[in-house]
Write a protein that holds these residues in place. Structure first.
Motif, PDB file in Angstrom:
ATOM      1  N   LEU A   1       0.810  -1.213   0.000  1.00 13.45           N
ATOM      2  CA  LEU A   1       0.000   0.000   0.000  1.00 13.45           C
ATOM      3  C   LEU A   1       0.844   1.264   0.000  1.00 13.45           C
ATOM      4  N   GLN A   2       2.078   1.165  -0.481  1.00  9.83           N
ATOM      5  CA  GLN A   2       2.972   2.318  -0.463  1.00  9.83           C
ATOM      6  C   GLN A   2       2.457   3.481  -1.300  1.00  9.83           C
ATOM      7  N   ASN A   3       1.696   3.185  -2.354  1.00  7.28           N
ATOM      8  CA  ASN A   3       1.150   4.254  -3.187  1.00  7.28           C
ATOM      9  C   ASN A   3      -0.144   4.836  -2.632  1.00  7.28           C
ATOM     10  N   GLY A   4      -0.571   4.353  -1.492  1.00  4.94           N
ATOM     11  CA  GLY A   4      -1.750   4.900  -0.845  1.00  4.94           C
ATOM     12  C   GLY A   4      -3.049   4.302  -1.343  1.00  4.94           C
ATOM     13  N   VAL A   5      -4.134   4.795  -0.781  1.00  2.00           N
ATOM     14  CA  VAL A   5      -5.491   4.347  -1.096  1.00  2.00           C
ATOM     15  C   VAL A   5      -6.339   5.587  -1.360  1.00  2.00           C
ATOM     16  N   TYR A   6      -7.183   5.523  -2.394  1.00  4.22           N
ATOM     17  CA  TYR A   6      -7.978   6.685  -2.797  1.00  4.22           C
ATOM     18  C   TYR A   6      -9.416   6.584  -2.314  1.00  4.22           C
ATOM     19  N   SER A   7      -9.980   7.735  -1.976  1.00  3.33           N
ATOM     20  CA  SER A   7     -11.399   7.888  -1.683  1.00  3.33           C
ATOM     21  C   SER A   7     -11.860   9.185  -2.321  1.00  3.33           C
ATOM     22  N   VAL A   8     -13.184   9.357  -2.431  1.00  4.11           N
ATOM     23  CA  VAL A   8     -13.741  10.622  -2.909  1.00  4.11           C
ATOM     24  C   VAL A   8     -14.324  11.364  -1.712  1.00  4.11           C
ATOM     25  N   MET A   9     -13.986  12.638  -1.597  1.00  3.08           N
ATOM     26  CA  MET A   9     -14.471  13.460  -0.496  1.00  3.08           C
ATOM     27  C   MET A   9     -15.565  14.400  -0.982  1.00  3.08           C
ATOM     28  N   THR A  10     -16.585  14.593  -0.157  1.00  3.56           N
ATOM     29  CA  THR A  10     -17.644  15.547  -0.474  1.00  3.56           C
ATOM     30  C   THR A  10     -17.160  16.959  -0.149  1.00  3.56           C
ATOM     31  N   PRO A  11     -17.863  17.998  -0.637  1.00  2.00           N
ATOM     32  CA  PRO A  11     -17.434  19.373  -0.352  1.00  2.00           C
ATOM     33  C   PRO A  11     -17.348  19.693   1.143  1.00  2.00           C
ATOM     34  N   ASP A  12     -18.122  18.988   1.975  1.00  2.00           N
ATOM     35  CA  ASP A  12     -18.079  19.255   3.415  1.00  2.00           C
ATOM     36  C   ASP A  12     -17.073  18.379   4.155  1.00  2.00           C
ATOM     37  N   GLY A  13     -16.203  17.677   3.401  1.00  2.00           N
ATOM     38  CA  GLY A  13     -15.109  16.938   4.018  1.00  2.00           C
ATOM     39  C   GLY A  13     -15.440  15.533   4.460  1.00  2.00           C
ATOM     40  N   LYS A  14     -16.584  15.020   4.051  1.00  2.00           N
ATOM     41  CA  LYS A  14     -16.943  13.645   4.381  1.00  2.00           C
ATOM     42  C   LYS A  14     -16.580  12.721   3.216  1.00  2.00           C
ATOM     43  N   VAL A  15     -16.606  11.420   3.482  1.00  2.00           N
ATOM     44  CA  VAL A  15     -16.294  10.455   2.435  1.00  2.00           C
ATOM     45  C   VAL A  15     -17.521  10.270   1.548  1.00  2.00           C
ATOM     46  N   GLY A  16     -17.357  10.575   0.257  1.00  2.00           N
ATOM     47  CA  GLY A  16     -18.455  10.442  -0.684  1.00  2.00           C
ATOM     48  C   GLY A  16     -18.487   9.097  -1.374  1.00  2.00           C
ATOM     49  N   ALA A  17     -17.317   8.462  -1.493  1.00  2.00           N
ATOM     50  CA  ALA A  17     -17.215   7.131  -2.092  1.00  2.00           C
ATOM     51  C   ALA A  17     -15.847   6.567  -1.740  1.00  2.00           C
ATOM     52  N   SER A  18     -15.815   5.278  -1.462  1.00  2.00           N
ATOM     53  CA  SER A  18     -14.558   4.636  -1.103  1.00  2.00           C
ATOM     54  C   SER A  18     -14.693   3.140  -1.286  1.00  2.00           C
ATOM     55  N   ARG A  19     -13.582   2.489  -1.616  1.00  2.00           N
ATOM     56  CA  ARG A  19     -13.569   1.031  -1.701  1.00  2.00           C
ATOM     57  C   ARG A  19     -12.979   0.417  -0.430  1.00  2.00           C
ATOM     58  N   SER A  20     -12.479   1.259   0.490  1.00  2.00           N
ATOM     59  CA  SER A  20     -11.836   0.721   1.687  1.00  2.00           C
ATOM     60  C   SER A  20     -12.366   1.326   2.976  1.00  2.00           C
ATOM     61  N   TYR A  21     -13.352   2.197   2.867  1.00  2.00           N
ATOM     62  CA  TYR A  21     -13.867   2.880   4.046  1.00  2.00           C
ATOM     63  C   TYR A  21     -15.378   2.993   3.906  1.00  2.00           C
ATOM     64  N   VAL A  22     -16.126   2.640   4.948  1.00  2.00           N
ATOM     65  CA  VAL A  22     -17.588   2.686   4.854  1.00  2.00           C
ATOM     66  C   VAL A  22     -18.239   3.519   5.952  1.00  2.00           C
ATOM     67  N   SER A  23     -17.626   3.634   7.116  1.00  2.00           N
ATOM     68  CA  SER A  23     -18.249   4.385   8.205  1.00  2.00           C
ATOM     69  C   SER A  23     -17.235   4.653   9.305  1.00  2.00           C
ATOM     70  N   ASP A  24     -17.598   5.579  10.186  1.00  2.00           N
ATOM     71  CA  ASP A  24     -16.746   5.888  11.335  1.00  2.00           C
ATOM     72  C   ASP A  24     -16.633   4.708  12.294  1.00  2.00           C
TER      73      ASP A  24
END
Length: 547
Positions: free
Chosen positions: A218-241
């Motif tokens: 995972l040296q190149n990191g993992v990507y997610s999409v952030m909403t304008p208010d700084g929350k996760v809008g879409a992710s393949r590795s993150y679903v909730s707090d």
């Protein structure tokens, strides 16, 4: 337990029965517009989008922006209206690249309280968290098989165990009796995480399947999409707090946990493979500390609209999608480091641009409206399509179907097709009708091991409850050997995700024309039918879409 293989086949045949027995008549003006698809124009689109000057169309780069500008220019030339944000063609997709800090530690604690610090990159690896920069967690472990809850399939890894407040350890996979598309869905990491969170887990550890398998790099990191208010809008590795830890673990380390808990890992694997859950509490805990660092990138989905002709149905949309991005510049192969992505997926984008030209030549549009969506960040985990499906630029309930185009592999005459996902919904009707009109046969997937159903953008719409499909090549060949999959496998070894996938590669542009015409006709038929598409009765995906 319901026999889902037989059930899916019968449902598909019943749903499509009228289509198989009836040859459709296509309006002469529509048929003439379809004939105006030109192989030379498809080639020109591919040549531009896969040119070296675009540097592999990686999101956030000038090369990707050139691709965006090209698509917008083509939309304007073919009368496609803007359907993005603020009356533009664009939907902003804020990509966050997260990396785990060097201070990461993960410690195993056995039932006697003895501690062992696990070696990062060897024994374990931790995924970064896109919203919490510093995480500390300590919780007991519980083995939860594949992490699947599918009572309608007669299988539930969480039955009889308490995962609340615990870290669940799972394998990626599904029982042998699960049909291919259901197995694909069930082993998707996003669904595994959601199911763990629903059962109160605070972490998920994915174990390597055998001693030979290594934890991912995972040296190149993992990507997610952030909403304008700084929350996760879409992710393949993150679903909730609720999920504080996502990690991978070596097989040997898990085997040690099993032995210390007087359990047999081999027997547990054999049991879940055979469809018998083997979940159990492990006499071990995990303590982890990690930080995450971020780099944010701005990219775009490009969204155009062809407005429907029916006063009411024009407020519903058939979505044609194709991913515009590729992987950029990478490791040189035979002296070339630009990953042009001519087939993957300049060819798919070219097909949608030609669909736009077909509609431009049709005076009376179909009843429903049509969206043409060129999505970003497919190569980063279907993120652009996931963001659009979660946060569409039209009302969510107005999207009635998705027809996706991704690397059609136009390297040989197109004589048969596979409609990935269509067997789960009434879309099988339109596939059957359009294919028959085009003189194409519809086959089962010749490469189920490729997991293509969940590996492209149609899957983002499926998980949001929108019936979707992805047309791929079938096996039929002109010489009657019907082994096109063998040709494609050899081609893939040389070209797939390599710099060799450039505009000077192997192409059959006549196949590209036929593929484009078929996808257009499927979408056109959906857009004209009085009823919106439906999932088949009691379908696995339809029941989940209703939740």
């Amino acid at each position: 337990m319901r026999n889902y293989k037989l059930y899916a086949l019968v449902s598909c045949l019943l749903a499509a029965g009228t289509a198989f027995s009836q040859t459709i008549k296509v309006d002469k003006k529509v048929a003439n517009a379809m004939q105006k698809v030109e192989p030379a124009v498809i080639k020109a689109h591919i040549d531009y989008l896969a040119d070296d000057k675009l540097l592999g169309r990686k999101p956030g780069t000038p090369g990707y922006q050139m691709a965006v500008d090209y698509v917008i220019d083509q939309f304007k030339k073919t009368g496609v209206a803007p359907a993005g944000e603020n009356n533009t063609y664009l939907q902003t997709v804020r990509l966050r690249q997260a990396k785990t800090g060097a201070d990461v530690t993960i410690t195993a604690i056995n039932g006697k309280g003895e501690q062992q610090v696990l070696a990062m990159g060897n024994d374990a690896v931790i995924y970064p968290n896109p919203v919490q920069q510093s995480v500390t967690i300590e919780a007991p472990l519980v083995f939860a098989g594949y992490g699947i809850s599918a009572p309608d399939m007669g299988y539930d890894d969480y039955a009889g165990i308490d995962a609340k407040g615990k870290i669940v350890v799972v394998f990626r996979g599904a029982p042998e009796q699960f049909p291919n598309t259901i197995a694909n869905y069930s082993m998707d990491l996003q669904n595994t995480l959601k199911n763990a969170a629903a059962h109160g887990a605070v972490g998920v550890i994915v174990a390597a399947p055998n001693e030979r398998s290594r934890v991912p790099n995972l040296q190149n990191g993992v990507y997610s999409v952030m909403t304008p208010d700084g929350k996760v809008g879409a992710s393949r590795s993150y679903v909730s707090d609720d999920i504080k830890l996502l990690a991978n673990l070596s097989y040997n380390t898990l085997e040690k946990f099993f032995k210390e808990s007087n359990l047999d890992l081999g027997k547990a694997q054999a049991s879940i493979k055979a469809g018998k859950p083997a979940s159990a509490t492990l006499q071990a805990s995990i303590k982890a500390n990690y930080t995450s660092a971020y780099q944010d990138i701005e990219s775009y989905n490009v969204v155009g609209k062809i407005t429907g002709s029916d006063p009411k149905l024009k407020n519903e949309y058939v979505v044609h999608s194709a991913h515009l991005d590729h992987v950029g510049i990478g490791k040189p192969v035979n002296g070339d480091s630009i990953y042009n992505g001519a087939h993957d997926n300049a060819s798919g984008v070219a097909g949608l641009l030609e669909i736009a030209r077909i509609y431009n030549n049709i005076k009376v549009k179909p009843k429903r409206s049509v969206l043409l969506v060129m999505v970003t960040a497919e190569e980063m985990g279907l993120l652009g399509s996931a963001y659009f499906a979660n946060h569409p630029t039209v009302p969510t309930q107005s999207m009635v179907a998705n027809v996706n185009t991704d690397m059609p592999a136009i390297i040989a005459p197109l004589l048969s097709v596979v409609a990935l996902g269509a067997q789960h919904s009434s879309l099988a009707n339109q596939v059957a009708q359009a294919s028959k009109y085009m003189g194409l046969t519809v086959e089962e997937d010749p490469e189920p091991e490729q997991n293509r159903f969940i590996r492209s953008d149609q899957y983002s719409f499926v998980v949001q409850g929108v019936p979707a499909l992805h047309i791929k090549y079938g096996n039929k060949t002109a010489d009657g050997k019907n082994n096109l999959d063998e040709t494609v496998k050899k081609w893939r070894e040389v070209y797939y995700h390599k710099p060799q996938d450039g505009p000077d590669g192997i192409f059959d542009y006549e196949a590209g024309k036929k593929y484009t015409q078929l996808n257009f006709l499927i979408g056109y038929l959906i857009a004209n039918q009085p009823e919106r598409p439906t999932w088949n009765k009691d379908d696995f995906f339809g029941t989940r879409a209703a939740q």
